[in-house]
Design an enzyme around this catalytic site. Structure first.
Site, PDB file in Angstrom:
ATOM      1  N   GLU A 187     -20.538 -13.385  40.221  1.00 52.84           N
ATOM      2  CA  GLU A 187     -20.604 -14.266  39.049  1.00 52.84           C
ATOM      3  C   GLU A 187     -19.254 -14.356  38.361  1.00 52.84           C
ATOM      4  O   GLU A 187     -18.393 -13.510  38.541  1.00 52.84           O
ATOM      5  CB  GLU A 187     -21.666 -13.776  38.051  1.00 52.84           C
ATOM      6  CG  GLU A 187     -21.738 -12.284  37.843  1.00 52.84           C
ATOM      7  CD  GLU A 187     -20.515 -11.663  37.241  1.00 52.84           C
ATOM      8  OE1 GLU A 187     -19.928 -12.281  36.318  1.00 52.84           O
ATOM      9  OE2 GLU A 187     -20.122 -10.560  37.674  1.00 52.84           O
ATOM     10  N   GLU A 330     -17.608 -10.579  39.917  1.00 52.99           N
ATOM     11  CA  GLU A 330     -17.250 -11.509  40.989  1.00 52.99           C
ATOM     12  C   GLU A 330     -17.988 -11.233  42.298  1.00 52.99           C
ATOM     13  O   GLU A 330     -17.907 -12.028  43.235  1.00 52.99           O
ATOM     14  CB  GLU A 330     -15.729 -11.502  41.282  1.00 52.99           C
ATOM     15  CG  GLU A 330     -14.845 -11.844  40.125  1.00 52.99           C
ATOM     16  CD  GLU A 330     -13.368 -11.794  40.475  1.00 52.99           C
ATOM     17  OE1 GLU A 330     -13.034 -11.629  41.681  1.00 52.99           O
ATOM     18  OE2 GLU A 330     -12.536 -11.911  39.559  1.00 52.99           O
TER      19      GLU A 330
END
Length: 362
Positions: A187, A330
């Site tokens: 994310e 991430e």
């Protein structure tokens, strides 16, 4: 994936979520028994490879394949912005979300480096970034231009939360159809540890103090402001802890809902999902509240330095494989678990048995 179309389709019927839930089946017990029997015949003391053996058995149950063939891998990075940044809960400005999306697409972020090392693909999805992003490499599925400020109103409508979940399901189905057999969740969204902590606080019934960490590196005053913001948002919106979609809508984020949908879609397609740190784990917790059977398809990767991650993992009953003091997000921790997953499969396929190697049993 470059060949995923960015054309907007007609809205998936709301029934899609319920249909997906019904497709999530228990693990294949016969494949698990066969994998366990094979592990016990290999040239090692029984159970001596510890969690690698547990992982091999779980993967066999998920895929229904005791041979555990090599799996094509993808990290799905959902990107979105958050109106709650107006409350001063992040050390970084909101435009960094958009800038980092460009960095992902150019291959310059940490997740890109780590993905290249493990032979995995990074799939970047705009599910709610503020502003317009034009790039053929980006999967454009924007539900809205970031969430509203949850400290003043609901983060989004229930319909928007459902749409984000459905997008995650749709992407899992598309990627599975293109040969991806192992998913990881990632994310990007400045301020997203705040809605993640709010969702965790409601779903696990803990105070904001136990769910909130420093995120991008806020100071003590920022921590107190963040905690107060979460308490205010929960008191204002009164999310229903028994309804995870209501919680996501009122105090969550678009990338959280999208990742929850990805978990559901992967599980329905019998694909394992490696969950990353705090934010990804909260999304997985929401998915498991929507469909408890999805939990068996989760592989926890690492323990984040973000305070609430332990709480979320405990709520799911999961123990991470790695502890590297990371808090980047991430999908960076999830991708580091890929070699361990490959190792579990390689042991099952390639290691000699006592009989084939002519080794005496103990």
């Amino acid at each position: 994936m470059a060949n995923i179309t960015n054309k907007h389709k007609e809205r998936i019927p709301l029934l899609k979520i319920e249909q997906t839930i019904r497709r999530i089946l228990p693990l294949d017990e016969e494949a698990m028994r066969e994998a366990a029997r094979r592990l016990d015949r290999l040239t090692k003391p029984p159970g001596s490879l510890g969690r690698l053996e547990e992982l091999a058995v779980q993967l066999a149950g998920i895929t229904g394949d005791a041979d555990l063939k090599p799996m094509a891998k993808a990290i799905v990075v959902m990107a979105a912005d958050h109106g709650v940044c107006e409350e001063g809960v992040s050390a970084f400005p909101q435009e960094v979300t958009r800038q980092m999306v460009h960095n992902f697409l150019a291959g310059g972020a940490a997740i890109n480096v780590l993905a290249r090392q493990t032979g995995a693909e990074v799939v970047c999805v705009d599910i709610g970034v503020k502003g317009e992003l034009e790039d053929d490499r980006l999967i454009s599925r924007k539900v809205r231009q970031g969430t509203a400020n949850m400290a003043r109103e609901a983060a989004m409508s229930r319909e928007e939360a459902e749409r984000a979940i459905e997008i995650g399901i749709e992407l899992a189905e598309i990627l599975a159809g293109k040969g991806i057999r192992l998913f990881a969740t990632g994310e990007m969204g400045i301020g997203n540890t705040t809605p993640s902590a709010a969702v965790l606080s409601v779903l696990s019934d803990v105070d904001a103090e136990d769910a909130v960490g420093r995120g991008t590196g806020i100071d003590d005053a920022g921590m107190k402001r963040k905690q107060a913001t979460i308490r205010k948002a929960i008191a204002l919106n009164v999310p229903d802890a028994s309804d995870a979609i209501d919680v996501l809508a009122k105090v969550g984020g678009l990338e959280l809902a999208g990742l929850a949908g990805l978990v559901l879609g992967a599980a329905a397609n019998r694909r394992p999902v490696v969950i990353d740190g705090f934010i990804s784990t909260v999304a997985a917790l929401a998915a498991c509240r929507i469909a408890p059977a999805a939990k068996e398809y989760l592989i926890p990767s690492h323990l984040s330095e973000e305070k609430g991650h332990r709480v979320a993992l405990k709520e799911l009953g999961l123990e991470p494989m790695l502890s590297l003091k990371m808090r980047l997000g991430e999908g960076s921790g999830a991708v580091l678990a890929f070699p361990l997953i490959d190792a579990a499969g390689n042991v099952l396929r390639e290691m000699a048995t006592f009989d084939s190697a002519g080794v005496s049993r103990g």
